[in-house]
Design a protein around this motif. Structure first.
Motif, PDB file in Angstrom:
ATOM      1  N   THR A  55       0.818  -1.208   0.000  1.00 34.92           N
ATOM      2  CA  THR A  55       0.000   0.000   0.000  1.00 34.92           C
ATOM      3  C   THR A  55       0.852   1.259   0.000  1.00 34.92           C
ATOM      4  O   THR A  55       0.332   2.359  -0.161  1.00 34.92           O
ATOM      5  CB  THR A  55      -0.916   0.015   1.241  1.00 34.92           C
ATOM      6  OG1 THR A  55      -0.096  -0.061   2.428  1.00 34.92           O
ATOM      7  CG2 THR A  55      -1.882  -1.152   1.204  1.00 34.92           C
ATOM      8  N   GLU A  56       2.145   1.097   0.209  1.00 36.02           N
ATOM      9  CA  GLU A  56       3.046   2.240   0.240  1.00 36.02           C
ATOM     10  C   GLU A  56       3.568   2.556  -1.158  1.00 36.02           C
ATOM     11  O   GLU A  56       3.598   1.709  -2.037  1.00 36.02           O
ATOM     12  CB  GLU A  56       4.232   1.962   1.178  1.00 36.02           C
ATOM     13  CG  GLU A  56       3.814   1.696   2.620  1.00 36.02           C
ATOM     14  CD  GLU A  56       5.018   1.404   3.489  1.00 36.02           C
ATOM     15  OE1 GLU A  56       6.144   1.405   2.951  1.00 36.02           O
ATOM     16  OE2 GLU A  56       4.835   1.174   4.700  1.00 36.02           O
ATOM     17  N   ALA A  57       3.957   3.799  -1.323  1.00 36.92           N
ATOM     18  CA  ALA A  57       4.547   4.195  -2.600  1.00 36.92           C
ATOM     19  C   ALA A  57       5.854   3.430  -2.807  1.00 36.92           C
ATOM     20  O   ALA A  57       6.640   3.287  -1.869  1.00 36.92           O
ATOM     21  CB  ALA A  57       4.822   5.696  -2.594  1.00 36.92           C
ATOM     22  N   PRO A  58       6.070   2.889  -4.001  1.00 39.36           N
ATOM     23  CA  PRO A  58       7.281   2.096  -4.235  1.00 39.36           C
ATOM     24  C   PRO A  58       8.542   2.941  -4.068  1.00 39.36           C
ATOM     25  O   PRO A  58       8.605   4.074  -4.533  1.00 39.36           O
ATOM     26  CB  PRO A  58       7.126   1.628  -5.687  1.00 39.36           C
ATOM     27  CG  PRO A  58       6.194   2.617  -6.309  1.00 39.36           C
ATOM     28  CD  PRO A  58       5.256   3.048  -5.216  1.00 39.36           C
ATOM     29  N   SER A  59       9.514   2.387  -3.354  1.00 39.17           N
ATOM     30  CA  SER A  59      10.783   3.080  -3.167  1.00 39.17           C
ATOM     31  C   SER A  59      11.703   2.764  -4.340  1.00 39.17           C
ATOM     32  O   SER A  59      11.560   1.726  -4.992  1.00 39.17           O
ATOM     33  CB  SER A  59      11.450   2.634  -1.858  1.00 39.17           C
ATOM     34  OG  SER A  59      11.629   1.227  -1.862  1.00 39.17           O
ATOM     35  N   PRO A  60      12.641   3.648  -4.643  1.00 36.20           N
ATOM     36  CA  PRO A  60      13.560   3.386  -5.756  1.00 36.20           C
ATOM     37  C   PRO A  60      14.311   2.080  -5.530  1.00 36.20           C
ATOM     38  O   PRO A  60      14.789   1.814  -4.420  1.00 36.20           O
ATOM     39  CB  PRO A  60      14.511   4.593  -5.715  1.00 36.20           C
ATOM     40  CG  PRO A  60      13.765   5.652  -4.973  1.00 36.20           C
ATOM     41  CD  PRO A  60      12.907   4.934  -3.976  1.00 36.20           C
ATOM     42  N   PRO A  61      14.410   1.245  -6.546  1.00 32.10           N
ATOM     43  CA  PRO A  61      15.110  -0.037  -6.377  1.00 32.10           C
ATOM     44  C   PRO A  61      16.597   0.164  -6.107  1.00 32.10           C
ATOM     45  O   PRO A  61      17.215   1.100  -6.625  1.00 32.10           O
ATOM     46  CB  PRO A  61      14.879  -0.740  -7.722  1.00 32.10           C
ATOM     47  CG  PRO A  61      14.646   0.373  -8.693  1.00 32.10           C
ATOM     48  CD  PRO A  61      13.935   1.447  -7.924  1.00 32.10           C
ATOM     49  N   SER A  62      17.150  -0.697  -5.284  1.00 34.72           N
ATOM     50  CA  SER A  62      18.590  -0.637  -5.019  1.00 34.72           C
ATOM     51  C   SER A  62      19.341  -1.108  -6.252  1.00 34.72           C
ATOM     52  O   SER A  62      18.897  -2.026  -6.950  1.00 34.72           O
ATOM     53  CB  SER A  62      18.946  -1.527  -3.823  1.00 34.72           C
ATOM     54  OG  SER A  62      18.265  -1.095  -2.662  1.00 34.72           O
ATOM     55  N   PRO A  63      20.479  -0.500  -6.553  1.00 33.99           N
ATOM     56  CA  PRO A  63      21.233  -0.935  -7.730  1.00 33.99           C
ATOM     57  C   PRO A  63      21.751  -2.359  -7.541  1.00 33.99           C
ATOM     58  O   PRO A  63      22.101  -2.772  -6.440  1.00 33.99           O
ATOM     59  CB  PRO A  63      22.380   0.072  -7.811  1.00 33.99           C
ATOM     60  CG  PRO A  63      22.512   0.624  -6.431  1.00 33.99           C
ATOM     61  CD  PRO A  63      21.133   0.616  -5.855  1.00 33.99           C
ATOM     62  N   TYR A  64      21.779  -3.110  -8.619  1.00 34.85           N
ATOM     63  CA  TYR A  64      22.292  -4.477  -8.577  1.00 34.85           C
ATOM     64  C   TYR A  64      23.015  -4.760  -9.890  1.00 34.85           C
ATOM     65  O   TYR A  64      22.945  -3.969 -10.839  1.00 34.85           O
ATOM     66  CB  TYR A  64      21.157  -5.485  -8.353  1.00 34.85           C
ATOM     67  CG  TYR A  64      20.151  -5.534  -9.473  1.00 34.85           C
ATOM     68  CD1 TYR A  64      20.323  -6.372 -10.571  1.00 34.85           C
ATOM     69  CD2 TYR A  64      19.032  -4.711  -9.450  1.00 34.85           C
ATOM     70  CE1 TYR A  64      19.404  -6.403 -11.608  1.00 34.85           C
ATOM     71  CE2 TYR A  64      18.103  -4.732 -10.486  1.00 34.85           C
ATOM     72  CZ  TYR A  64      18.301  -5.577 -11.557  1.00 34.85           C
ATOM     73  OH  TYR A  64      17.387  -5.600 -12.587  1.00 34.85           O
ATOM     74  N   GLY A  65      23.683  -5.885  -9.933  1.00 36.76           N
ATOM     75  CA  GLY A  65      24.401  -6.261 -11.145  1.00 36.76           C
ATOM     76  C   GLY A  65      25.499  -5.265 -11.478  1.00 36.76           C
ATOM     77  O   GLY A  65      26.179  -4.737 -10.602  1.00 36.76           O
ATOM     78  N   ILE A  66      25.643  -4.950 -12.756  1.00 37.65           N
ATOM     79  CA  ILE A  66      26.702  -4.032 -13.178  1.00 37.65           C
ATOM     80  C   ILE A  66      26.489  -2.629 -12.617  1.00 37.65           C
ATOM     81  O   ILE A  66      27.439  -1.866 -12.479  1.00 37.65           O
ATOM     82  CB  ILE A  66      26.816  -3.968 -14.711  1.00 37.65           C
ATOM     83  CG1 ILE A  66      25.508  -3.465 -15.338  1.00 37.65           C
ATOM     84  CG2 ILE A  66      27.207  -5.316 -15.289  1.00 37.65           C
ATOM     85  CD1 ILE A  66      25.623  -3.178 -16.829  1.00 37.65           C
TER      86      ILE A  66
END
Length: 320
Positions: free
Chosen positions: A184-195
């Protein structure tokens, strides 16, 4: 034209590119900036290779890479050998995994078709041959199935890889549709992964560089931790322990002799060992990178240690 000396770069890689549309389409290249290079291959930035420009194969993804090369030339040598394992002189003829059975029109051996498995097997082989076996290289995998291919090959390889080569995995996070719908919360920016999680600058070395800058700037080198000879300021090549609370410093030649002595049978380039002062593990490649930065990269050091400017508080207008 004089050759300009530069410090060992913070990152230089040889990468494996795979088409997300046709997994059998693969490409091997080298770069100091994987995110930027991937954008070039996908047509999102200028540059890129002609072989990856076909729209029917885009988008491409980087599924794995080797890092830790001391510079562009070193990475290009590894890249060429990985692209041409059937003819590379870095691989002894008796050790070849990839064998050419056809010829080009000019009579030269034709490169056999390759797969993820053939590339992975040749990465394993190149990390063992004398040309590259003692370099401070690291392996990164960004696709689970490619990492499984690697572990499967390691289980069956005729010779093991040396234990001092670290292998990292960083896969895309898995989130189910149910998890997304329940939130129900606003999506937070995804954490960087991979390259995108790779450090492209010297930031991971900041504490190490701060320590050595203080030590050498105030002429606190002291005595060599191996031979006990006084280290005259500015009159030799010295390296310092990379462990946080240790300032053990010594001649490069002494460090080399000490680390080679702690690993019987290794008589060319050190890999790692224990600091005689703190007993902690030191990596030869880390110490060489710091030393090259200290001697050849003052601009990079200034940028790394530059303190952020304080923002001025907004002024309130005077009351009439």
């Amino acid at each position: 034209m004089p050759v300009l000396s530069k410090p060992i770069p913070p990152l230089y890689t040889v990468y494996i590119l795979r088409s997300t549309v046709q997994h059998a389409s693969l490409y091997i290249g080298s770069t100091p900036n994987p995110p930027r290079r991937l954008k070039q291959h996908n047509g999102e930035a200028k540059g890129g290779a002609a072989r990856t420009s076909r729209r029917t194969l885009r988008p491409w993804e980087m599924v794995g890479l080797v890092s830790g090369f001391p510079g562009m030339v070193a990475a290009l040598k590894f890249e060429w050998a990985l692209n041409n394992p059937h003819v590379s002189l870095h691989i002894p003829t008796a050790s070849r995994i990839t064998i050419s059975t056809q010829r080009k029109r000019n009579g030269q051996p034709k490169r056999p078709p390759r797969s993820v498995k053939s590339i992975i097997s040749n990465v394993h082989l190149l990390l063992r041959v004398p040309s590259f076996a003692r370099w401070p290289l690291k392996l990164h995998f960004f696709a689970p199935e490619v990492h499984r291919t690697w572990t499967g090959y390691c289980d069956t390889a005729s010779e093991p890889l040396r234990k001092t080569i670290p292998v990292y995995t960083d896969f895309a996070p898995i989130q189910s549709a149910a998890d997304e719908s329940m939130s129900t919360e606003a999506p937070s920016p995804p954490s960087p992964y991979g390259i995108h999680a790779l450090s492209l600058d010297y930031a991971p070395m900041k504490n190490y560089v701060e320590k050595t800058q203080s030590l050498y700037s105030f002429e606190r080198e002291g005595a060599c931790v191996i031979c006990s000879e006084t280290l005259a300021h500015g009159e030799g090549l010295y390296a310092t322990c990379s462990n946080a609370l240790c300032e053990g410093t010594g001649h490069i030649s002494c460090w080399s002799r000490h680390l080679l002595g702690s690993n019987p049978g290794e008589d060319i380039i050190p890999i790692s060992g224990c600091c005689p002062q703190c007993g902690g593990e030191v990596i030869w490649g880390d110490m060489m990178q710091e030393m090259s930065l200290r001697l050849r990269g003052q601009k990079e050091i200034d940028k790394l240690l530059k303190k952020p400017r304080k923002r001025k508080a907004p002024t309130t207008p005077a009351s009439p």
